[in-house]
Design a protein around this motif. Structure first.
Motif, PDB file in Angstrom:
ATOM      1  N   GLN A 228       0.935  -1.324  -0.086  1.00 18.85           N
ATOM      2  CA  GLN A 228      -0.039   0.098   0.095  1.00 18.85           C
ATOM      3  C   GLN A 228       0.946   1.257  -0.188  1.00 18.85           C
ATOM      4  O   GLN A 228       0.590   2.290  -0.573  1.00 18.85           O
ATOM      5  N   GLU A 231       2.262   1.678  -3.612  1.00 19.75           N
ATOM      6  CA  GLU A 231       1.285   2.388  -4.240  1.00 19.75           C
ATOM      7  C   GLU A 231       0.900   3.781  -4.153  1.00 19.75           C
ATOM      8  O   GLU A 231       0.970   4.504  -4.953  1.00 19.75           O
ATOM      9  N   GLN A 232       1.457   4.383  -2.816  1.00 21.48           N
ATOM     10  CA  GLN A 232       1.209   5.637  -2.581  1.00 21.48           C
ATOM     11  C   GLN A 232       2.576   6.604  -3.386  1.00 21.48           C
ATOM     12  O   GLN A 232       2.345   7.623  -3.813  1.00 21.48           O
ATOM     13  N   GLN A 235       1.761   6.766  -7.109  1.00 17.51           N
ATOM     14  CA  GLN A 235       1.058   7.946  -7.340  1.00 17.51           C
ATOM     15  C   GLN A 235       1.611   9.380  -7.195  1.00 17.51           C
ATOM     16  O   GLN A 235       1.483  10.286  -7.883  1.00 17.51           O
ATOM     17  N   ARG A 258      -4.602  -4.620 -10.248  1.00 15.17           N
ATOM     18  CA  ARG A 258      -4.823  -3.581  -9.224  1.00 15.17           C
ATOM     19  C   ARG A 258      -4.421  -2.176  -9.258  1.00 15.17           C
ATOM     20  O   ARG A 258      -5.098  -1.510  -8.938  1.00 15.17           O
ATOM     21  N   ILE A 259      -2.854  -2.117  -9.570  1.00 16.15           N
ATOM     22  CA  ILE A 259      -2.468  -0.743  -9.631  1.00 16.15           C
ATOM     23  C   ILE A 259      -3.216   0.078 -11.032  1.00 16.15           C
ATOM     24  O   ILE A 259      -3.369   1.244 -10.783  1.00 16.15           O
ATOM     25  N   TYR A 260      -3.568  -0.845 -12.078  1.00 16.93           N
ATOM     26  CA  TYR A 260      -4.113  -0.162 -13.077  1.00 16.93           C
ATOM     27  C   TYR A 260      -5.595   0.606 -12.573  1.00 16.93           C
ATOM     28  O   TYR A 260      -5.940   1.736 -12.895  1.00 16.93           O
ATOM     29  N   GLY A 261      -6.380  -0.463 -11.747  1.00 17.31           N
ATOM     30  CA  GLY A 261      -7.498   0.133 -11.209  1.00 17.31           C
ATOM     31  C   GLY A 261      -7.501   1.397 -10.281  1.00 17.31           C
ATOM     32  O   GLY A 261      -8.342   2.196 -10.424  1.00 17.31           O
ATOM     33  N   HIS A 262      -6.589   1.358  -9.566  1.00 16.97           N
ATOM     34  CA  HIS A 262      -6.172   2.654  -8.659  1.00 16.97           C
ATOM     35  C   HIS A 262      -5.829   3.790  -9.619  1.00 16.97           C
ATOM     36  O   HIS A 262      -6.330   4.835  -9.055  1.00 16.97           O
ATOM     37  N   LEU A 263      -4.985   3.713 -10.703  1.00 13.79           N
ATOM     38  CA  LEU A 263      -4.687   4.888 -11.491  1.00 13.79           C
ATOM     39  C   LEU A 263      -5.921   5.261 -12.309  1.00 13.79           C
ATOM     40  O   LEU A 263      -6.017   6.726 -12.283  1.00 13.79           O
ATOM     41  N   ALA A 265      -9.065   5.158 -11.332  1.00 15.54           N
ATOM     42  CA  ALA A 265      -9.655   5.890 -10.289  1.00 15.54           C
ATOM     43  C   ALA A 265      -9.181   7.094 -10.011  1.00 15.54           C
ATOM     44  O   ALA A 265     -10.170   8.025  -9.508  1.00 15.54           O
ATOM     45  N   LYS A 266      -7.976   7.493 -10.126  1.00 10.32           N
ATOM     46  CA  LYS A 266      -7.503   8.692  -9.914  1.00 10.32           C
ATOM     47  C   LYS A 266      -7.330   9.658 -11.250  1.00 10.32           C
ATOM     48  O   LYS A 266      -6.690  10.561 -11.342  1.00 10.32           O
TER      49      LYS A 266
END
Length: 441
Positions: A228, A231-232, A235, A258-263, A265-266
């Motif tokens: 986690q 991931e911070q 970003q 997972r990383i793609y989904g977070h990106l 979302a941002k």
């Protein structure tokens, strides 16, 4: 100048049309020997022009063939679909003023359509070993008249388990006159074994040592507490680092998604690329990155070889690669053709030893970087210095010559008291003291 090589005039015309002026070091070293018909084993860093170094000699061999096109004359084996597609485009560019035709067969494409293409008999066949063997076993592929075989990224094909497939396909080309093996790394015992089996008296060309393979790329590590936290950091880098295009490497497909989904979302324009994606999605991801429709690609090592994207100047290793060679190929996506790049590896407690082993392999020390906005608590293994008493170390005395010698401490010998009883020889009972005999009168 390319005119110094004994290339056919139609090939020199294509070289001029493509604005190729000075050959790169690998091209200057490999092309003359390849034109002589020598078997070659070439090691050179990514982005150094290896593709043209074997494409031009192969085309030169075939350009004046008078026979009707009834047999495949050249075979190019590569580890991934993406690299095969890129190589096919390069062949077509350099062959634009000739009648030479090339075809491609890889996994992920329609098997029957590929069989139909093979019936047209291309002069040069480009593809991955697995699908080529499938077409061979189906009776659709004939290789008896192949004159030259090229093994590009041979070490990666071994890593992917294609060793037996490559040897089988080379064995199906009994009349080949030349074999060219290219790679960005030196490989290991498996590659040496393959070279001994498929190359005849090869000329070995090492244009770069391992430590020079990515000398145009700054290499940094940033320590992290957990995924986690990683991931911070990702970003923060994408929001604050100066770059045109970036690629984030993971070791697993699950983490890539997972990383793609977070990106996404941002609101980051990103695509994901891994082995579970079908060929259509993989093509779309690469094309969008090349055209600028996306700035970030999240990928597994399927994109570590053969992906050549202009403006790709940032590589982030979310997961540390499992080998030094794979690290070389990952960061080789940036800093290509003399341009500068930045490679950042994120290191948790479990990644430190792997990172250190890669440093030793490359004979380099990565730059340590701290980002205060996302700084964690982990900063690497703690160095514990034991004191002399804690470690149980005895102090040693030194004689005048400087030699150390241990001096054993003696316990002081107790003096017997005047009237103390004497111990017997067997130590069982004390002996009584005898009075001295009286003097004779």
């Amino acid at each position: 100048m390319f005119s110094q090589f004994a290339l056919h005039e139609r090939l020199l015309k294509a070289v001029a049309a493509l604005n190729f002026e000075e050959p790169t070091p690998v091209q200057a070293a490999a092309i003359p020997l390849a034109l002589q018909g020598r078997d070659l084993r070439v090691t050179a860093k990514t982005g150094s022009g290896k593709t043209a170094a074997f494409v031009l000699p192969v085309l030169n061999r075939l350009v004046d063939l008078k026979q009707k096109r009834v047999e495949i004359r050249a075979l190019v084996l590569l580890p991934t679909r993406e690299l095969a597609q890129q190589t096919l485009k390069e062949i077509e560019r350099f062959a634009q003023f000739t009648f030479i035709k090339a075809g491609m067969i890889t996994g992920g494409e329609d098997f029957k359509e590929q069989a139909a293409m093979l019936r047209k008999v291309p002069d040069i066949l480009v593809g991955t070993p697995g699908r080529m063997l499938e077409q061979l076993n189906a009776g659709n592929l004939k290789l008896e008249h192949v004159q030259v075989v090229v093994l590009d990224e041979a070490d990666r094909m071994l890593d992917m388990g294609f060793s037996e497939d490559v040897e089988r396909l080379c064995g199906e080309c009994p009349n080949r006159e030349q074999t060219l093996l290219f790679s960005a790394t030196t490989g290991g015992a498996g590659l040496r074994d393959m070279i001994g089996k498929v190359l005849k008296d090869p000329e070995h060309l090492m244009l770069n040592t391992v430590s020079q393979l990515n000398d145009g790329t700054r290499q940094q590590i940033i320590t992290a507490d957990h995924n986690q936290h990683k991931e911070q950091i990702v970003q923060w880098l994408l929001a604050n680092e100066t770059y045109q295009k970036a690629i984030i490497f993971t070791n697993t497909r699950v983490m890539a998604d997972r990383i793609y989904g977070h990106l996404v979302a941002k609101d980051v324009k990103a695509f994901v690329l891994h082995g579970d994606k079908d060929q259509k999605d993989r093509k779309l991801a690469i094309e969008r990155l090349k055209q600028g429709g996306a700035k970030v690609l999240v990928a597994t090592d399927v994109a570590a070889r053969g992906l050549d994207v202009d403006g790709l100047d940032l590589v982030i290793n979310f997961d540390m690669p499992r080998s030094g060679d794979e690290y070389v190929h990952r960061i080789g996506r940036t800093g290509r053709a003399g341009n500068e790049g930045l490679a950042v590896s994120l290191i948790c407690h479990g990644d430190w030893n792997l990172m250190s082993s890669i440093e030793r392999y490359l004979k380099q020390s990565f730059e340590r970087r701290v980002i205060k906005e996302v700084k964690g608590t982990y900063s690497g293994p703690k160095k514990v210095k034991a004191s002399g008493k804690a470690a149980g170390v005895k102090k040693k005395k030194t004689d005048k010559k400087g030699d150390k010698k241990v001096v054993a401490k003696r316990k002081p010998t107790a003096k017997p008291k005047p009237n103390a009883p004497l111990a017997s020889a067997d130590g069982l009972a004390p002996l009584k003291r005898r009075k001295p005999a009286p003097a004779a009168e």
